[in-house]
Design a protein around this motif. Structure first.
Motif, PDB file in Angstrom:
ATOM      1  N   GLN A  54     -13.295  -4.200   7.856  1.00  0.00           N
ATOM      2  CA  GLN A  54     -11.980  -3.457   8.065  1.00  0.00           C
ATOM      3  C   GLN A  54     -11.274  -4.032   9.112  1.00  0.00           C
ATOM      4  O   GLN A  54      -9.930  -3.799   9.188  1.00  0.00           O
ATOM      5  N   ALA A  55     -11.853  -4.387  10.349  1.00  0.00           N
ATOM      6  CA  ALA A  55     -11.055  -4.938  11.506  1.00  0.00           C
ATOM      7  C   ALA A  55     -10.519  -6.142  11.023  1.00  0.00           C
ATOM      8  O   ALA A  55      -9.301  -6.405  11.450  1.00  0.00           O
ATOM      9  N   LEU A  56     -10.950  -6.880  10.170  1.00  0.00           N
ATOM     10  CA  LEU A  56     -10.301  -8.229   9.632  1.00  0.00           C
ATOM     11  C   LEU A  56      -9.178  -8.092   8.712  1.00  0.00           C
ATOM     12  O   LEU A  56      -8.326  -8.539   8.705  1.00  0.00           O
ATOM     13  N   LEU A  64      -7.757  -1.932   5.159  1.00  0.00           N
ATOM     14  CA  LEU A  64      -7.531  -1.373   3.887  1.00  0.00           C
ATOM     15  C   LEU A  64      -7.143   0.234   3.962  1.00  0.00           C
ATOM     16  O   LEU A  64      -7.490   1.000   4.977  1.00  0.00           O
ATOM     17  N   THR A  65      -6.402   0.621   3.231  1.00  0.00           N
ATOM     18  CA  THR A  65      -5.874   2.106   3.234  1.00  0.00           C
ATOM     19  C   THR A  65      -7.316   2.824   2.634  1.00  0.00           C
ATOM     20  O   THR A  65      -8.114   2.229   1.869  1.00  0.00           O
ATOM     21  N   VAL A  66      -7.195   4.293   2.891  1.00  0.00           N
ATOM     22  CA  VAL A  66      -8.392   4.934   2.213  1.00  0.00           C
ATOM     23  C   VAL A  66      -8.281   4.885   0.711  1.00  0.00           C
ATOM     24  O   VAL A  66      -9.369   4.786   0.121  1.00  0.00           O
ATOM     25  N   LEU A  67      -7.232   4.791   0.243  1.00  0.00           N
ATOM     26  CA  LEU A  67      -7.009   4.781  -1.460  1.00  0.00           C
ATOM     27  C   LEU A  67      -7.560   3.316  -2.023  1.00  0.00           C
ATOM     28  O   LEU A  67      -8.575   3.391  -2.701  1.00  0.00           O
ATOM     29  N   PRO A 118       0.702  -1.336  -0.105  1.00  0.00           N
ATOM     30  CA  PRO A 118       0.033  -0.113   0.001  1.00  0.00           C
ATOM     31  C   PRO A 118       0.794   1.187  -0.024  1.00  0.00           C
ATOM     32  O   PRO A 118       1.734   1.345   0.650  1.00  0.00           O
ATOM     33  N   HIS A 119       0.394   2.149  -0.709  1.00  0.00           N
ATOM     34  CA  HIS A 119       1.130   3.615  -0.838  1.00  0.00           C
ATOM     35  C   HIS A 119       2.670   3.319  -1.456  1.00  0.00           C
ATOM     36  O   HIS A 119       3.485   4.311  -0.968  1.00  0.00           O
ATOM     37  N   ALA A 120       2.517   2.258  -1.979  1.00  0.00           N
ATOM     38  CA  ALA A 120       4.121   2.396  -2.546  1.00  0.00           C
ATOM     39  C   ALA A 120       4.234   3.603  -3.688  1.00  0.00           C
ATOM     40  O   ALA A 120       3.526   3.709  -4.577  1.00  0.00           O
ATOM     41  N   HIS A 169     -11.017   2.928  -4.199  1.00  0.00           N
ATOM     42  CA  HIS A 169     -10.695   2.268  -5.168  1.00  0.00           C
ATOM     43  C   HIS A 169     -11.609   1.120  -5.636  1.00  0.00           C
ATOM     44  O   HIS A 169     -12.414   1.149  -6.584  1.00  0.00           O
ATOM     45  N   ILE A 170     -12.125   0.449  -4.651  1.00  0.00           N
ATOM     46  CA  ILE A 170     -12.949  -0.560  -4.620  1.00  0.00           C
ATOM     47  C   ILE A 170     -14.429  -0.330  -4.665  1.00  0.00           C
ATOM     48  O   ILE A 170     -15.040  -0.592  -5.453  1.00  0.00           O
ATOM     49  N   ILE A 171     -14.775   0.715  -3.981  1.00  0.00           N
ATOM     50  CA  ILE A 171     -16.079   1.341  -3.802  1.00  0.00           C
ATOM     51  C   ILE A 171     -16.807   2.012  -5.378  1.00  0.00           C
ATOM     52  O   ILE A 171     -17.474   1.515  -5.750  1.00  0.00           O
ATOM     53  N   VAL A 172     -15.575   2.935  -5.889  1.00  0.00           N
ATOM     54  CA  VAL A 172     -15.634   3.560  -7.122  1.00  0.00           C
ATOM     55  C   VAL A 172     -15.854   2.507  -8.070  1.00  0.00           C
ATOM     56  O   VAL A 172     -16.886   2.513  -9.109  1.00  0.00           O
TER      57      VAL A 172
END
Lengths: 148, 68
Positions: A112-114, A117-120, A40-42, A124-127
């Motif tokens: 998200q507890a399990l 994910l990052t906000v990005l 993430p965030h690389a 990405h998934i929602i959109v």
């Protein structure tokens, strides 16, 4: 010479064929993005390129879903290609896109507890899920309407 | 009880010897819209229902009715 009605007919048939294919390409791009996504965030050039490609493709898909399209066709052809049925199909597809995005957001919130994910990633998934489903449904409804 | 808008669009169009594309051109929509209305997939707006009935020389009530 091709009449306005014939041109509108040809363009709507083309759109009905193209939209499901575009949705599949879009979903495939998301699958490819997350398969290769390890850090993430690389902040690498490749990561920036992939994010840029996703933003570009998402905007293109959004424009395809919410506008009349056929920007280079005369106004009367564009209006005819977006008659009552297309407007109703687009409205159904956008409702579905909204529901899927909301459902995706709820699922991500709960899980998200399990699987943090990052906000990005979450955006990405929602959109992507909403846009992809919207395009797919619009394309399928248009194809169904074309069948005699 | 489920209700649906039935129509005799296809029957009347055929009587007049019109194709879906010709009827669509007369009322200013695409063939796809005429097709979906004929097959009962799409419920037309009041404006389109009136245009269709005028193009086919019938009253709206003769062309469309509610089936229960």
């Amino acid at each position: 010479m091709e009449s306005v009605a014939q041109r509108a007919e040809r363009l709507t048939a083309k759109r009905a064929r193209a939209l499901p294919a575009l949705a599949v390409i879009y979903f495939a791009q998301q699958a490819s993005f997350f398969t290769a996504y390890t850090q993430p965030h690389a902040s690498t050039d490749i990561a920036h390129f992939k994010i840029g490609a996703w933003v570009f493709l998402s905007i293109a898909m959004l424009v395809a879903l919410v506008t009349k399209g056929f920007w280079f066709a005369p106004r009367e052809v564009r209006d005819l290609a977006n008659d009552e049925t297309s407007r109703a199909n687009r409205s159904t597809a956008m409702s579905a896109a909204y529901l899927v995005s909301t459902a995706a957001a709820i699922v991500l919130y709960v899980t998200q507890a399990l699987a943090p994910l990052t906000v990005l990633e979450a955006i990405h998934i929602i959109v992507s899920s909403g846009l992809g489903v919207g395009l797919l449904i619009f394309g399928m409804l248009e194809r169904k309407a074309m069948r005699g | 009880m489920a209700e649906r808008l039935a129509n005799r669009l296809k029957e009347r169009r055929t009587e007049l010897g019109l194709t879906q594309a010709e009827l669509a051109e007369r009322v200013g929509v695409t063939r796809k819209t005429v097709n979906t209305v004929e097959n009962g997939i799409f419920t037309p707006s009041a404006t389109l229902a009136i245009k269709l009935s005028q193009a086919l020389g019938l009253n709206v009530e003769q062309l469309f009715w509610i089936e229960r």
